[in-house]
Design a protein around this motif. Structure first.
Motif, PDB file in Angstrom:
ATOM      1  N   VAL A  93      -3.030   5.272 -30.408  1.00  0.00           N
ATOM      2  CA  VAL A  93      -3.513   4.636 -29.182  1.00  0.00           C
ATOM      3  C   VAL A  93      -4.996   4.349 -29.336  1.00  0.00           C
ATOM      4  N   ALA A  94      -5.412   3.133 -28.946  1.00  0.00           N
ATOM      5  CA  ALA A  94      -6.831   2.754 -29.004  1.00  0.00           C
ATOM      6  C   ALA A  94      -7.173   1.929 -27.773  1.00  0.00           C
ATOM      7  N   LEU A  95      -8.422   2.015 -27.344  1.00  0.00           N
ATOM      8  CA  LEU A  95      -8.885   1.240 -26.197  1.00  0.00           C
ATOM      9  C   LEU A  95      -9.164  -0.202 -26.610  1.00  0.00           C
ATOM     10  N   THR A  96      -8.873  -1.129 -25.711  1.00  0.00           N
ATOM     11  CA  THR A  96      -9.240  -2.534 -25.899  1.00  0.00           C
ATOM     12  C   THR A  96     -10.646  -2.719 -25.329  1.00  0.00           C
ATOM     13  N   GLU A  97     -11.151  -3.930 -25.420  1.00  0.00           N
ATOM     14  CA  GLU A  97     -12.459  -4.230 -24.827  1.00  0.00           C
ATOM     15  C   GLU A  97     -12.425  -3.967 -23.315  1.00  0.00           C
ATOM     16  N   ALA A  98     -11.324  -4.368 -22.663  1.00  0.00           N
ATOM     17  CA  ALA A  98     -11.183  -4.117 -21.220  1.00  0.00           C
ATOM     18  C   ALA A  98     -11.109  -2.611 -20.940  1.00  0.00           C
ATOM     19  N   GLY A  99     -10.439  -1.871 -21.808  1.00  0.00           N
ATOM     20  CA  GLY A  99     -10.361  -0.417 -21.665  1.00  0.00           C
ATOM     21  C   GLY A  99     -11.725   0.234 -21.811  1.00  0.00           C
ATOM     22  N   GLU A 100     -12.504  -0.262 -22.774  1.00  0.00           N
ATOM     23  CA  GLU A 100     -13.873   0.256 -22.963  1.00  0.00           C
ATOM     24  C   GLU A 100     -14.717  -0.010 -21.724  1.00  0.00           C
ATOM     25  N   ALA A 101     -14.577  -1.207 -21.152  1.00  0.00           N
ATOM     26  CA  ALA A 101     -15.352  -1.566 -19.954  1.00  0.00           C
ATOM     27  C   ALA A 101     -14.958  -0.683 -18.770  1.00  0.00           C
ATOM     28  N   LEU A 102     -13.652  -0.467 -18.577  1.00  0.00           N
ATOM     29  CA  LEU A 102     -13.212   0.395 -17.479  1.00  0.00           C
ATOM     30  C   LEU A 102     -13.649   1.831 -17.727  1.00  0.00           C
ATOM     31  N   PHE A 103     -13.576   2.277 -18.978  1.00  0.00           N
ATOM     32  CA  PHE A 103     -14.048   3.618 -19.307  1.00  0.00           C
ATOM     33  C   PHE A 103     -15.493   3.784 -18.847  1.00  0.00           C
ATOM     34  N   GLU A 104     -16.339   2.813 -19.141  1.00  0.00           N
ATOM     35  CA  GLU A 104     -17.755   2.913 -18.778  1.00  0.00           C
ATOM     36  C   GLU A 104     -17.938   2.945 -17.262  1.00  0.00           C
ATOM     37  N   LYS A 105     -17.195   2.122 -16.529  1.00  0.00           N
ATOM     38  CA  LYS A 105     -17.273   2.140 -15.063  1.00  0.00           C
ATOM     39  C   LYS A 105     -16.856   3.505 -14.515  1.00  0.00           C
ATOM     40  N   LEU A 106     -15.770   4.041 -15.038  1.00  0.00           N
ATOM     41  CA  LEU A 106     -15.270   5.328 -14.557  1.00  0.00           C
ATOM     42  C   LEU A 106     -16.183   6.468 -14.999  1.00  0.00           C
ATOM     43  N   ARG A 107     -16.792   6.338 -16.182  1.00  0.00           N
ATOM     44  CA  ARG A 107     -17.746   7.353 -16.641  1.00  0.00           C
ATOM     45  C   ARG A 107     -18.929   7.429 -15.680  1.00  0.00           C
ATOM     46  N   LEU A 108     -19.442   6.277 -15.289  1.00  0.00           N
ATOM     47  CA  LEU A 108     -20.565   6.252 -14.351  1.00  0.00           C
ATOM     48  C   LEU A 108     -20.163   6.844 -12.999  1.00  0.00           C
ATOM     49  N   ALA A 109     -18.942   6.557 -12.554  1.00  0.00           N
ATOM     50  CA  ALA A 109     -18.448   7.127 -11.293  1.00  0.00           C
ATOM     51  C   ALA A 109     -18.308   8.640 -11.410  1.00  0.00           C
ATOM     52  N   ALA A 110     -17.818   9.125 -12.547  1.00  0.00           N
ATOM     53  CA  ALA A 110     -17.654  10.566 -12.749  1.00  0.00           C
ATOM     54  C   ALA A 110     -19.007  11.274 -12.794  1.00  0.00           C
ATOM     55  N   VAL A 111     -19.978  10.663 -13.463  1.00  0.00           N
ATOM     56  CA  VAL A 111     -21.324  11.245 -13.531  1.00  0.00           C
ATOM     57  C   VAL A 111     -21.947  11.294 -12.138  1.00  0.00           C
ATOM     58  N   ALA A 112     -21.805  10.207 -11.378  1.00  0.00           N
ATOM     59  CA  ALA A 112     -22.356  10.166 -10.018  1.00  0.00           C
ATOM     60  C   ALA A 112     -21.683  11.211  -9.138  1.00  0.00           C
TER      61      ALA A 112
END
Length: 153
Positions: A93-112
């Protein structure tokens, strides 16, 4: 003070855990994801080309549940799955470009969200809290986990 002068620790912990989990999930939904999606993206991101069995173990769910999530995430273009050339029974299993982008959005939400939870709590109290949680986890383990202590019949 008797144990009944305040709520039992387990009940208080369960209530708090439920409120925090619901608030965290709401923060992830607001950012465009869910807790299962976040855990899947995080697990894939933390281990390049993890196979599905490893992912299920990392997330703490059954393989069939993971397959359901992966099917949906693949249909959304968030990840890809391919057969392992070394073992055709295993999917990588690997992330796509869209998966990487969503990961970053969710990472920022988790940090906040984590910053929100820590607000006003000194570091030494957070460290003590982590120690108490570790003790509670140990105390909640089945008696068989404690050498020399036999469970009551």
């Amino acid at each position: 003070m008797t144990p009944f002068d305040r709520p039992p620790v387990g009940m208080n912990l369960a209530r708090t855990s439920k409120v925090v989990a619901q608030a965290f999930d709401a923060a992830l939904v607001e950012a465009g994801g869910t807790l299962p999606v976040w855990l899947t993206l995080l697990s894939v991101k933390s281990k390049e080309l993890a196979n599905q069995r490893e992912l299920a173990g990392m997330i703490g769910i059954q393989g069939a549940t993971l397959t359901h999530h992966l099917n949906a995430m693949e249909a959304q273009g968030l990840l890809t799955r391919r057969r392992d050339p070394e073992n055709r029974r295993v999917h990588q299993v690997a992330l796509t470009e869209a998966g990487e982008a969503l990961f970053e959005k969710l990472r920022l939400a988790a940090v906040a969200f984590d910053r929100r939870l820590r607000a006003g709590i000194p570091d030494d109290r957070l460290a003590e809290f982590a120690e108490v949680l570790a003790m509670l986890r140990r105390n909640a383990e089945p008696l068989q986990s404690y050498p020399g202590i036999a469970p009551k019949a």
